[in-house]
Design an enzyme around this catalytic site. Structure first.
Site, short mmCIF file in Angstrom:
data_model
loop_
_atom_site.label_atom_id
_atom_site.label_comp_id
_atom_site.label_asym_id
_atom_site.label_seq_id
_atom_site.Cartn_x
_atom_site.Cartn_y
_atom_site.Cartn_z
N ASP A 1 -1.44 1.86 -20.62
CA ASP A 1 -2.62 1.76 -19.77
C ASP A 1 -3.89 1.65 -20.60
O ASP A 1 -4.79 0.88 -20.29
CB ASP A 1 -2.72 2.98 -18.85
N ASP B 1 3.71 8.83 -17.66
CA ASP B 1 2.30 9.06 -18.01
C ASP B 1 2.16 10.45 -18.61
O ASP B 1 2.89 11.37 -18.22
CB ASP B 1 1.40 8.94 -16.78
#
Length: 202
Positions: free
Chosen positions: A178, A144
């Site tokens: 995401d 991430d």
């Protein structure tokens, strides 16, 4: 909308997602942060579990999560192909394609990153290191990097429970995959009637 166009959407999302993750993994140490704007930063973190950093406890928790993701991606893929065959609406097929691409992008991390990269603690990771990766197949961590702290500061004392405490809005760190899933879901919610048109009764 054709399956070919859906495939193009999936390919583009996967390409951007994986290129960004590989770049971060091979240029940043874990925890490194680059300030683009006051409210937008590149922050390298790794997610070992589900959304919001939730973990499944136990030795086989990570494996169970990865296997669940693989089963889910087959279900989403079937939904996509079936919707194309049934001439589903453009908004429906686009949304499913985005959800599929995002889910598949994070699956790549979970399945392969453990064997293709070494650790990022206090060093920049190497792609395909000679000594082997930081984990085993199906035990990779999701990369991430997108961080949007729209507000950071101490809350007023008069606010119950949280008054006087340091607060960050929006705190989650996420990735392109995401974002793709979220956009797909939001499109389905906002354009529900167009995505799932009801057949007119004769």
């Amino acid at each position: 909308m054709s399956l070919k166009k859906a495939g193009l959407i999936i390919f583009i999302v996967l390409l951007i997602d994986q290129v960004s993750k590989i770049y971060i993994k091979t240029h940043f140490e874990l925890g490194d942060e680059y300030k683009v704007l006051d409210w937008f930063r590149i922050l390298f973190v790794e997610n070992e579990g589900m959304a919001w950093g939730t973990k499944i406890p136990g030795q086989y928790g990570k494996l169970a999560l990865t296997l669940f993701r693989l089963v889910a991606i087959f279900g989403i893929g079937y939904w996509l192909v079936d919707s194309v065959k049934k001439n589903g609406s453009r908004i429906l097929i686009t949304s499913i394609s985005l959800i599929f691409a995002g889910a598949f992008g994070n699956i790549i991390d979970s399945v392969f990153y453990g064997i293709t990269f070494n650790e990022s603690y206090n060093k920049v990771a190497t792609f395909l290191p000679e000594a082997g990766g930081y984990g085993t197949l199906f035990h990779g961590k999701v990369v991430d990097m997108l961080y949007f702290p729209l507000y950071e500061g101490y809350l007023p004392e008069w606010i119950p429970f949280w008054g006087g405490k340091f607060f960050t809005f929006f705190e989650p760190v996420f990735n392109i995959a995401d974002s793709s899933i979220s956009i797909g879901v939001v499109l389905l919610l906002l354009f529900n009637k167009r995505a799932f048109p009801k057949e007119e009764k004769e």
